[in-house]
Design a protein around this motif. Structure first.
Motif, PDB file in Angstrom:
ATOM      1  N   ALA A  53       0.877  -1.324   0.049  1.00  0.00           N
ATOM      2  CA  ALA A  53      -0.027   0.104  -0.004  1.00  0.00           C
ATOM      3  C   ALA A  53       1.016   1.246  -0.069  1.00  0.00           C
ATOM      4  CB  ALA A  53      -0.841  -0.010   1.276  1.00  0.00           C
ATOM      5  N   PRO A  54       0.378   2.253  -0.505  1.00  0.00           N
ATOM      6  CA  PRO A  54       1.167   3.622  -0.213  1.00  0.00           C
ATOM      7  C   PRO A  54       1.737   3.811   0.889  1.00  0.00           C
ATOM      8  CG  PRO A  54      -0.933   4.084  -1.557  1.00  0.00           C
ATOM      9  CD  PRO A  54      -1.007   2.685  -0.873  1.00  0.00           C
ATOM     10  N   SER A  55       3.063   4.144   1.199  1.00  0.00           N
ATOM     11  CA  SER A  55       3.816   4.432   2.401  1.00  0.00           C
ATOM     12  C   SER A  55       3.172   5.541   3.374  1.00  0.00           C
ATOM     13  CB  SER A  55       5.009   4.660   2.150  1.00  0.00           C
ATOM     14  OG  SER A  55       5.445   5.870   1.278  1.00  0.00           O
ATOM     15  N   LYS A  56       3.121   5.516   4.439  1.00  0.00           N
ATOM     16  CA  LYS A  56       2.667   6.520   5.386  1.00  0.00           C
ATOM     17  C   LYS A  56       3.601   7.702   5.199  1.00  0.00           C
ATOM     18  CE  LYS A  56       1.342   2.886   8.440  1.00  0.00           C
ATOM     19  NZ  LYS A  56       1.555   2.502   9.811  1.00  0.00           N
ATOM     20  N   ALA A  57       3.107   9.023   5.364  1.00  0.00           N
ATOM     21  CA  ALA A  57       3.844  10.255   5.438  1.00  0.00           C
ATOM     22  C   ALA A  57       3.984  10.355   7.095  1.00  0.00           C
ATOM     23  CB  ALA A  57       3.411  11.324   4.857  1.00  0.00           C
ATOM     24  N   ALA A  58       4.835   9.707   7.587  1.00  0.00           N
ATOM     25  CA  ALA A  58       4.923   9.536   9.030  1.00  0.00           C
ATOM     26  C   ALA A  58       6.399  10.115   9.774  1.00  0.00           C
ATOM     27  CB  ALA A  58       5.002   8.101   9.391  1.00  0.00           C
ATOM     28  N   GLY A  59       6.377  10.088  10.995  1.00  0.00           N
ATOM     29  CA  GLY A  59       7.650  10.869  11.650  1.00  0.00           C
ATOM     30  C   GLY A  59       8.863  10.137  11.393  1.00  0.00           C
ATOM     31  N   THR A  60       9.899  10.069  12.412  1.00  0.00           N
ATOM     32  CA  THR A  60      11.151   9.687  12.296  1.00  0.00           C
ATOM     33  C   THR A  60      11.444   8.249  12.640  1.00  0.00           C
ATOM     34  OG1 THR A  60      11.752  10.530  14.304  1.00  0.00           O
ATOM     35  CG2 THR A  60      11.884  11.889  12.278  1.00  0.00           C
ATOM     36  N   GLY A  61      10.446   7.507  13.002  1.00  0.00           N
ATOM     37  CA  GLY A  61      10.831   6.102  13.340  1.00  0.00           C
ATOM     38  C   GLY A  61      10.882   5.109  12.461  1.00  0.00           C
ATOM     39  N   GLY A  62      11.766   4.219  12.786  1.00  0.00           N
ATOM     40  CA  GLY A  62      12.021   3.046  11.887  1.00  0.00           C
ATOM     41  C   GLY A  62      13.658   3.286  11.448  1.00  0.00           C
ATOM     42  N   THR A  63      14.004   2.232  10.765  1.00  0.00           N
ATOM     43  CA  THR A  63      15.186   2.272  10.014  1.00  0.00           C
ATOM     44  C   THR A  63      15.494   2.918   8.478  1.00  0.00           C
ATOM     45  OG1 THR A  63      15.505  -0.115  10.851  1.00  0.00           O
ATOM     46  CG2 THR A  63      17.067   0.391   8.983  1.00  0.00           C
ATOM     47  N   VAL A  64      16.434   3.953   8.627  1.00  0.00           N
ATOM     48  CA  VAL A  64      16.454   4.638   7.345  1.00  0.00           C
ATOM     49  C   VAL A  64      17.122   3.795   6.152  1.00  0.00           C
ATOM     50  CG1 VAL A  64      17.751   6.589   6.174  1.00  0.00           C
ATOM     51  CG2 VAL A  64      16.858   6.891   8.623  1.00  0.00           C
ATOM     52  N   GLY A  66      16.846   4.760   2.759  1.00  0.00           N
ATOM     53  CA  GLY A  66      17.302   5.705   1.804  1.00  0.00           C
ATOM     54  C   GLY A  66      16.340   7.171   1.468  1.00  0.00           C
ATOM     55  N   LYS A  67      16.870   7.812   0.260  1.00  0.00           N
ATOM     56  CA  LYS A  67      16.121   9.026  -0.039  1.00  0.00           C
ATOM     57  C   LYS A  67      15.165   8.517  -1.103  1.00  0.00           C
ATOM     58  CE  LYS A  67      19.991  12.229   0.855  1.00  0.00           C
ATOM     59  NZ  LYS A  67      19.259  12.699   1.927  1.00  0.00           N
ATOM     60  N   THR A  68      14.109   9.181  -1.140  1.00  0.00           N
ATOM     61  CA  THR A  68      13.166   9.044  -2.292  1.00  0.00           C
ATOM     62  C   THR A  68      13.762   9.419  -3.675  1.00  0.00           C
ATOM     63  OG1 THR A  68      12.180  11.198  -2.103  1.00  0.00           O
ATOM     64  CG2 THR A  68      10.985   9.462  -0.807  1.00  0.00           C
ATOM     65  N   SER A  69      14.638  10.189  -4.011  1.00  0.00           N
ATOM     66  CA  SER A  69      15.115  10.584  -4.947  1.00  0.00           C
ATOM     67  C   SER A  69      15.980   9.223  -5.590  1.00  0.00           C
ATOM     68  CB  SER A  69      16.140  11.895  -5.128  1.00  0.00           C
ATOM     69  OG  SER A  69      17.023  11.572  -4.009  1.00  0.00           O
ATOM     70  N   ASP A  70      16.342   8.396  -4.845  1.00  0.00           N
ATOM     71  CA  ASP A  70      17.164   7.070  -5.102  1.00  0.00           C
ATOM     72  C   ASP A  70      16.219   6.075  -5.956  1.00  0.00           C
ATOM     73  OD1 ASP A  70      19.295   8.326  -4.107  1.00  0.00           O
ATOM     74  OD2 ASP A  70      19.157   7.152  -2.233  1.00  0.00           O
ATOM     75  N   ILE A  71      14.817   6.410  -5.665  1.00  0.00           N
ATOM     76  CA  ILE A  71      13.937   5.404  -6.178  1.00  0.00           C
ATOM     77  C   ILE A  71      13.339   6.046  -7.540  1.00  0.00           C
ATOM     78  CG2 ILE A  71      11.915   3.749  -5.867  1.00  0.00           C
ATOM     79  CD1 ILE A  71      14.274   3.446  -3.678  1.00  0.00           C
ATOM     80  N   PRO A  72      13.829   5.340  -8.789  1.00  0.00           N
ATOM     81  CA  PRO A  72      13.037   5.867  -9.922  1.00  0.00           C
ATOM     82  C   PRO A  72      11.870   5.504 -10.104  1.00  0.00           C
ATOM     83  CG  PRO A  72      14.567   4.043 -10.467  1.00  0.00           C
ATOM     84  CD  PRO A  72      14.529   4.334  -8.952  1.00  0.00           C
ATOM     85  N   VAL A 146       6.803   0.631   4.707  1.00  0.00           N
ATOM     86  CA  VAL A 146       7.769   1.873   4.727  1.00  0.00           C
ATOM     87  C   VAL A 146       6.970   3.100   4.915  1.00  0.00           C
ATOM     88  CG1 VAL A 146       9.277   0.473   3.075  1.00  0.00           C
ATOM     89  CG2 VAL A 146       7.290   1.814   2.172  1.00  0.00           C
ATOM     90  N   THR A 147       7.819   4.044   5.499  1.00  0.00           N
ATOM     91  CA  THR A 147       7.260   5.322   5.336  1.00  0.00           C
ATOM     92  C   THR A 147       7.881   6.140   4.828  1.00  0.00           C
ATOM     93  OG1 THR A 147       8.320   5.653   7.520  1.00  0.00           O
ATOM     94  CG2 THR A 147       6.143   4.867   7.532  1.00  0.00           C
ATOM     95  N   VAL A 148       7.494   7.398   4.257  1.00  0.00           N
ATOM     96  CA  VAL A 148       8.010   8.377   3.654  1.00  0.00           C
ATOM     97  C   VAL A 148       8.012   9.739   4.363  1.00  0.00           C
ATOM     98  CG1 VAL A 148       8.395   9.736   1.547  1.00  0.00           C
ATOM     99  CG2 VAL A 148       7.894   7.342   1.634  1.00  0.00           C
ATOM    100  N   ALA A 149       8.869  10.359   4.815  1.00  0.00           N
ATOM    101  CA  ALA A 149       8.632  11.856   5.338  1.00  0.00           C
ATOM    102  C   ALA A 149      10.173  12.548   4.908  1.00  0.00           C
ATOM    103  CB  ALA A 149       8.565  11.699   6.781  1.00  0.00           C
ATOM    104  N   ASP A 150       9.816  13.809   4.615  1.00  0.00           N
ATOM    105  CA  ASP A 150      10.925  14.833   4.166  1.00  0.00           C
ATOM    106  C   ASP A 150      12.100  14.170   3.112  1.00  0.00           C
ATOM    107  OD1 ASP A 150       9.919  16.801   6.073  1.00  0.00           O
ATOM    108  OD2 ASP A 150      10.825  15.716   7.889  1.00  0.00           O
TER     109      ASP A 150
END
Length: 156
Positions: A53-64, A66-72, A146-150
């Motif tokens: 499902a689409p990732s949540k725009a969430a806080g800073t928890g979890g394992t980083v 990478g960056k969204t710009s790395d995923i084409p 997975v979550t996406v934020a900033d």
């Protein structure tokens, strides 16, 4: 009379059998090994992390991961150490899946042409939902949240 070489036949046979067994074990372990280095991002490279499902725009928890710009868009990236594939089927829609193939447990190694690829037996999975695109696998890749934020992708 007995052998005159000074080495009894049993010891010699045991040594040979043990050596052959050790060599076979080493070959089997080498064939099953994986490379834990992460793949460099590209248009044709996938990453294992998908929630289905689409990732949540969430806080800073979890394992980083990478960056969204790395995923084409239309591709993905395999994060081998985290055992996750992250895809972006359409712009801004990030998905996470297990990077462990459901056929025999190999780690998928890339995303190409809209599919997540397993190098062991050539199973292919859809980047949109982890479903089987081509066997021998018969079950989809399990979702990974997975979550996406900033601009950062995290494994929840």
């Amino acid at each position: 009379m007995a052998e005159t070489s000074g080495i009894p036949g049993d010891v010699n046979r045991r040594t040979v059998v043990a050596g052959v067994g050790t060599a076979g074990l080493a070959a089997a372990l080498t064939a099953c090994g994986t490379n834990d280095k992460e793949q460099a991002p590209s248009q044709n490279t996938a990453t294992p992390t998908q929630s289905g499902a689409p990732s949540k725009a969430a806080g800073t928890g979890g394992t980083v991961l990478g960056k969204t710009s790395d995923i084409p868009v239309g591709g993905g990236m395999v994060y081998a150490k985290a055992k996750v594939v992250v895809t972006q089927p359409t712009s801004g829609d990030f998905k996470g899946f297990s990077a462990i193939c459901t056929h025999q447990g190999c780690t998928v190694n890339k995303v190409q042409d809209g599919e997540i690829l397993c190098p062991c037996h050539k199973s292919k999975f859809k980047i949109t939902d982890g479903g089987v695109a081509e066997g021998p696998a018969t079950k989809p890749l399990p979702a990974a949240e997975v979550t996406v934020a900033d601009g950062t992708i995290r494994l929840a």
